[in-house]
Structure formats: structure tokens, C-alpha cells
Enzyme design. Sequence first.
Site: not given
Lengths: 238, 238
Positions: B11, B187, B190
Site C-alpha cells: 500500500s 496511522d 502509512h
Amino acid sequence: MRPKLVLFGDSITEESFGEGGWGASLAHLFARKADVILRGYSGYNTRWALKILDKTMNGIGGDSEEPAAVTVFFGANDASLPDQKSGFQHVPLDEYKENLRSIHAYFKKKWPSTTVIFIAPPPIDEEGRIKDLCGDDPSGQAERTNEAAGEFAKGCITVAKKLNIPVIDTWSRMQEIPDWRKSTLRDGLHFTPLGNKVLFEEVVKTLKDVGLSDEKLVTDQPYYYEVDYKDPSKNFGN
Amino acid sequence: MRPKLVLFGDSITEESFGEGGWGASLAHLFARKADVILRGYSGYNTRWALKILDKTMNGIGGDSEEPAAVTVFFGANDASLPDQKSGFQHVPLDEYKENLRSIHAYFKKKWPSTTVIFIAPPPIDEEGRIKDLCGDDPSGQAERTNEAAGEFAKGCITVAKKLNIPVIDTWSRMQEIPDWRKSTLRDGLHFTPLGNKVLFEEVVKTLKDVGLSDEKLVTDQPYYYEVDYKDPSKNFGN
């Protein structure tokens, strides 16, 4: 093979991967679905664009691999006033329109299935241009005017309508934004993050109209929460 | 043909074209010089990465057209704690290292001239993870720890050193940033814009070390101020 979206244009395309840029936003939106290929050439007009067209597009993959869409975004430099500082970038309006037709013809021949999208040049804030070029010298003159940009934008739209291809009327759309001169333009010509957002949304709408939406494009590989983690071969084969 | 830079990862790669993203910043830096190709797969570990490798890389142009470099950035998901919420993404450390070796071997076989760059996983802010997953529930447990991330980072670096390829120690580098838990991570995992900037600068340094710098890469087409506007054929040929 992921679909490709090619961005062909001048500085407003070349810098479209900068902070908040409309190109980066497209690449982000389509992160798992399409490749966004940047072909921006700062300062170029349609006359020079035509001369590099074949060289620059040949590098993008074979003729058998046609991009899904290409944006053609020129005119801001063509519309420079011929008798001012940026006069060397000026192209007469009739030639500009003819060049756009030639660029379109090139793409239709090279990649018949590719959707060609014209983007008309943005409006100009003359005060912003003078400040950018002359600092605080009040005798300074803008080398681009909003009126000239508007004529080239209309020319671009006329050609697109005649060719029956999608066109984004950047010139009109941006002037609908409150305080557009300062809110959408950084130096009277190039985009602020808000200006970038306005164009990004118009491009997304236009792509959607031709079937290239985030919803319709296929996601490359399963989402992680769809993977059968006890037996991933169910998702991926061997 | 422009050189290609392929970003392969989870991600943190997939979202690298978002606001301030490290991928978009690379594309912006190399706007006239190289194509940045995004191959990020949110939530993926090296086990799944290996399974999609051939499918996803085959779409990037023929074997004759080797990218200049590819970044391999996995480990954040592999390092998920096996007995917590994200345990289904966990991969044992030894398998992680073996998978990295296999990914490297794949690239060396497919594209022998391509520089493979490993990026070790980032540090974890456990408090940020708990908040992200459990809200204000104080009984919540982090599904990733900084200690585990550090072991996987070390594993990645060990493999890279043995293979004699460049590696970015994200885990250590980010912990040098003041207030790294909140300043570089959004978070707990990320990246914030600052975290993106830190990684971007490390990638730029690493690319420079292998000869892929903004200064060394060739600019596609002449700059507009170099064009002989009275006779552009001098620049462009016919």
C-alpha cells in the site's frame, strides 16, 4: 496489460505531477487500474508539438498496444501575443486549429481505437503575468491576454466539435470559480492546487463519458481482503 | 525511448501518487526524463507478491525493453503479528527473506540490466495502529509492532547486502526524524507528506548512486528556449 492514459501537452501537463497536480491525481485514482504516461513539454506550441509527435509517441509501446485515451492540451503558448516577450511561441489561430486537426489525424492513424480528448487552454490573469515577468514594474505588459486565450480556446472547441471528439473548456470552466484569477492560477497562467483540482475533475468526468471510469476499469489483481490466505493459489493460480 | 522506473510494493507504494506522495514526486522530478510505472498492491506480502510477479511485470513492455530500475518495497504486511487481527498477512521472517531473494532472482533473469533496489519496511507507531483499528478502545492491541517491523527491516537489509544490491533502511532513517511517530506516520504505518518526503529523498539518493540522477538523465526533446523559432527544423529535423 493495464490500459494507458497518455497526457500530451505543454508546461501545464509537464508539471501535472507536482503537488496537487491533475496528472498525479489521475495516477492516484487509477493506481491499480491504468498507467498514466506523462508527455508534457514546457513552452511548446502546436507547431513544435507536431514536430515531436512521432518521436515522443513511438516510445510509448508498440502500435498493437493502443492507449485507452490521450489528452491533447496545447494553446496557452500558441496564444502568446506575437509582439510581446513570448512572441516566439506564438502561432496564428488558423494554424493552431490546423495543427490540432493534424495531431488528431496522427493519433487516429496510429491508434485507431484510442479516444483523443482535447483540453482547451486556461484563462489568463494579466496582472498575474505582469507580476511574474516584470515584478513590481508598473510599465510592464502582459505577454498573454485572457481575450487571446479565449479565442484559442474557442478555436480548440470548434475543431473538437467538428471532429466529434470530447473537449474540455478549461477557459470557461475556470472562470466560474470564485476569485479565479488568484484562486486557480499561480502566476496568471499555471495552476494552483485548486486549479489542478478543477481540471482533474473535468478530465475524470470526460473519461467517464467514454467508459473509462474508476468503477468500470478492472482492478489489477485481487484486493488483499479477497485473498484466501490459507490457499492463495485459489486466487493466483500456481 | 525513455528509461523506466518501476515501483513494486504494497500500500505504501500503491498510494505513492497521493498528495505529496513519493512516487508522484519521482514522476515530477523526472517529468521529461523517465517514466515512473506504479505497481503497488495494498495489503500484499512477499508471498502474494511472488505469485503475481510475472503477470504484473509482463504488462510493462517486452523483455527487450528493460527498465532502468525497480524498487521492491515489501515487509510491512509480512511483519504483521501472526496472532493478531492482520495475522492473515503475516509471513515468517525466514520465508520473507527467501521470497525477497526469489523476487530479486526473477528480475535478474527477466531484466539482467535493471537495477533492483530493496526498500526495507518503515517503523511502526503502535499507538497510532491501535487508534486506527480500535478507535478509543484502550483494551485494543496493535496488530503490528515496531520491534517486529525492525526485524523484517534487518532481514531485508541482510538479503540486500548478500546480493550486493542497494537497499534503503526506511525503518532506521524515519526514526531519526523528530517526533517520527506522528510526523512521518499518519496511522502508525502509512506516510504523512513528511514521511513521503523522507523516502523520496532516500530513493533519489539511491538512484543517483547508480547513475540515475536528474543531472545525468537525458531530457526528452529540446527545452523551449533552445528552439530556433524562426527555423524549428534545426532542432527537430523535418
